[in-house]
Structures are given as structure tokens and as C-alpha cells.
Design an enzyme around this catalytic site. Structure first.
Site, PDB file in Angstrom:
ATOM      1  N   THR A 128      34.520  47.147  34.942  1.00  0.00           N
ATOM      2  CA  THR A 128      34.174  46.331  36.117  1.00  0.00           C
ATOM      3  C   THR A 128      34.896  46.804  37.372  1.00  0.00           C
ATOM      4  OG1 THR A 128      34.336  44.107  37.084  1.00  0.00           O
ATOM      5  CG2 THR A 128      35.983  44.702  35.452  1.00  0.00           C
ATOM      6  N   GLU A 130      36.299  44.894  39.321  1.00  0.00           N
ATOM      7  CA  GLU A 130      37.484  44.052  39.482  1.00  0.00           C
ATOM      8  C   GLU A 130      38.761  44.774  39.053  1.00  0.00           C
ATOM      9  OE1 GLU A 130      37.926  41.048  40.803  1.00  0.00           O
ATOM     10  OE2 GLU A 130      35.818  40.702  41.303  1.00  0.00           O
ATOM     11  N   TYR A 156      41.332  38.498  34.477  1.00  0.00           N
ATOM     12  CA  TYR A 156      40.090  39.146  34.050  1.00  0.00           C
ATOM     13  C   TYR A 156      40.136  40.639  34.339  1.00  0.00           C
ATOM     14  CZ  TYR A 156      35.228  40.703  34.408  1.00  0.00           C
ATOM     15  OH  TYR A 156      34.058  41.403  34.291  1.00  0.00           O
ATOM     16  N   LYS A 160      40.098  43.630  31.567  1.00  0.00           N
ATOM     17  CA  LYS A 160      39.062  44.658  31.603  1.00  0.00           C
ATOM     18  C   LYS A 160      39.661  46.056  31.703  1.00  0.00           C
ATOM     19  CE  LYS A 160      34.762  43.126  31.375  1.00  0.00           C
ATOM     20  NZ  LYS A 160      33.785  43.692  30.422  1.00  0.00           N
TER      21      LYS A 160
END
Length: 333
Positions: A128, A130, A156, A160
Site C-alpha cells: 500500500t 500508506e 496499518y 503493511k
């Protein structure tokens, strides 16, 4: 006639899982989907929408169930899309996020490896944007690419990043075909209403129909690189058809703020000034916010031949139209 390929999708009940199941079925795959729990509330809807998907019960935090899923599906390709995928939720439940979104990737890779499929089963890992976190922005104006620095700004993003690196480690340590798709924000009609884009289009439809007076949001200034999920699953598939495993950024190469999304969404229902309908709620503010996420999809475009098809206004239009139709149906029951 050659036998059809077999694919296992974890997270098949999610947005990307649904789009990917459709895509693979259209390409002639036999599709299997991992679903968590006997009484999963999404099971009935998933069976109804995707009758061609064979569901297998399992959980990313249960390694034994993953071994069974890999053996039962006998998959040529495994797409690991399952995760605790909401950034805001990850701040409230960081331990569960780590168990599922980080260690779950390790469990999937181990299930493929210990069942003797390391040399023949290709694995896609859903990484991701992010992971970049909006800091250490070393290519101003050009967007993050596969070589940009990581600095995740949420539990998160951190989880990831572990999944991303353990996937690369298994690629390098065991010679497994593991490709990581570093996807920037991708939305659509299957997006959960807890995500800001679908929350907006869902609320806009209900405001149009007189079902609610306003929408509560957090900050409106963050900018994201927003594409259509239906385009992005094509990129996932192309990664596993590539000659070698690698990492690829999928993005549009442009950013838009939440305020811009609001403006277009309300315009779809004939409202030019959205401000009377939007209330800022401090409960939706995050402990750490990412200012901007811009991706550079050049590598995927050049090596995979991937292109996004739906532009930003088209994405908003598609989502509002879907939610207007859905809310209309519910109202007329």
C-alpha cells in the site's frame, strides 16, 4: 484443451476481492475465495454475487486453515488481499492489525512454502501507498515510485510494511514468485462506507433522497492519488503474468483533496455549495495524518502495459450513480 488456471483470493469479500474474482472468472480461471468464520455476515451476499467462486473457510491468523486452503484450492496463483485495511481503525486496534495485516502475510507465504508449492504457485501481496506515509518525499512533484523511502504513519502502514518486506524476503530466500503491488488509493462502488470516498457518495445519495440532512467528516485538506478499483485488479493480475516477480506501483499520477471529491459528488446531485451539508467531527481526526500521497506508475505502465481507464471525475460520477440507484431501491422496497 488446456486445464484452466486456479486462483485463491484471500479477502474475497472485500472491494478488491470482488473485482478480482470477476476479472479472473472472465479470464477462465477456477476461482477459490478464503472467507473467515462460519457465520460471516458477507457470506450470503458473496455467494449470491459470485456463484462461481468456491468458498473455503479460513483465517490469516490461523496457519493451519491457510495450509488447508492452499491444498484444497491447489492454486496456480494466490492473491493475498485480506487485511485489517482501515487506517483509522488501526489506531484503535493496533494489535489485531499487526496480527492480521503483518503476520498474516507470513502465514500465507508459509502455507505456500510448506505445502511444497514454492516453485509453482505465484503469490501476489497487496502492499500500500500508506507505507510511504507522506514523509521523506524524495521526488517532489513526481510521485513515489518503487525506490522511494518508506515512513509509515499508522499501525496499518507499519503492518503493511512488514508484509511487504517479508514477501520480498521469501522471494529472495526461497526463490518464490512473489510480487508486491504498491497500490495507491483505489475506490469504487464496492468500497465500504467506512472509507471516506464511499462515505461521501453514500451520504450524498441519501441527502438527495431526503434520507439524511448532512455528513460528518474529519479533515478535508489531505490529498490522495485516487483511482478505480476495477482498473487496479487488472494490474494485480498482470504482475503475476510478468516474466519475473517484482514490486510495482499502481497509481494515477495525480492527487485530489477530500474537498475536491466533495465538490464533484455534490455537483452530481445539483448542489454547488456543499458546505451547509458537511459537519466536521473531531472524532474522525487521526493522531497522525498524511498530507499527500502521489504515485508514479511509470514502471507498471512500461513493463506491464497497465493503464488506468477511469479518471477522477469519472470515479466520483460512477460512485454517486451507484449509491443513488442503491438507496432508491432500498427506499422503494
Amino acid at each position: 484443451m488446456a486445464a484452466s488456471k486456479r486462483a485463491l483470493i484471500t479477502g474475497v469479500t472485500g472491494q478488491d476481492g470482488g473485482h478480482l474474482a470477476e476479472l479472473l472468472h472472465a479470464k477462465g480461471y477456477e476461482v477459490f475465495g478464503l472467507i473467515r468464520g462460519q457465520n460471516n455476515p458477507r457470506k450470503e451476499a458473496t455467494v449470491a454475487e459470485f456463484p462461481y467462486v468456491t468458498l473455503i473457510e479460513g483465517d490469516l491468523i490461523d496457519p493451519t486453515s491457510l495450509v488447508r486452503a492452499v491444498e484444497v484450492s491447489d492454486a496456480d496463483e494466490v492473491y493475498n488481499l485480506a487485511a485489517i485495511s482501515h487506517v483509522g481503525y488501526s489506531f484503535k486496534n493496533p494489535t489485531l492489525t499487526a496480527d492480521v495485516t503483518a503476520k498474516g502475510v507470513l502465514n500465507v507465504l508459509e502455507a505456500v512454502r510448506i505445502t511444497g508449492r514454492a516453485e509453482r504457485t505465484k503469490v501476489y501481496q497487496a502492499s500500500t501507498s500508506e507505507m510511504f506515509g507522506g514523509l521523506d518525499y524524495n521526488r517532489p512533484g513526481a510521485g513515489y515510485n518503487e525506490n522511494s523511502l518508506f515512513h509509515p504513519r499508522s499501525p496499518y502502514g507499519v503492518a503493511k510494511l512488514y508484509g511487504h518486506w517479508i514477501a520480498k524476503n521469501y522471494r529472495e530466500s526461497y526463490g518464490m514468485f512473489v510480487s508486491c503491488g504498491i497500490l495507491f488509493n483505489h475506490e469504487g462502488e464496492r468500497r465500504g462506507v467506512e472509507f471516506v470516498t464511499r462515505k461521501i457518495t453514500h451520504a450524498v445519495a441519501r441527502i438527495k433522497l431526503g434520507l439524511q440532512p448532512n455528513i460528518e467528516l474529519g479533515d478535508l485538506w489531505p490529498k490522495r492519488d485516487w483511482g478505480y478499483a476495477g482498473d487496479y485488479v487488472e494490474g494485480m493480475w498482470r504482475m503475476l503474468q510478468h516474466s519475473t516477480p517484482d514490486d510495482f506501483v499502481l497509481a494515477t499520477g495525480e492527487t485530489h483533496s477530500i474537498e475536491e471529491f466533495l465538490t464533484l459528488a455534490f455537483a452530481e446531485i445539483g448542489i454547488d455549495d456543499w458546505r451547509p451539508y458537511v459537519v466536521q467531527n473531531p472524532a474522525f481526526l487521526r493522531p497522525a495524518e498524511v498530507d499527500i500521497l502521489l504515485g508514479d506508475p511509470s514502471k507498471a505502465e512500461n513493463e506491464l502495459g497497465w493503464r488506468r481507464e477511469v479518471d477522477f471525475p469519472g470515479l466520483v460520477k460512477l460512485m454517486v450513480a451507484h449509491d443513488l440507484a442503491e438507496q432508491g431501491r432500498l427506499q422503494n422496497r
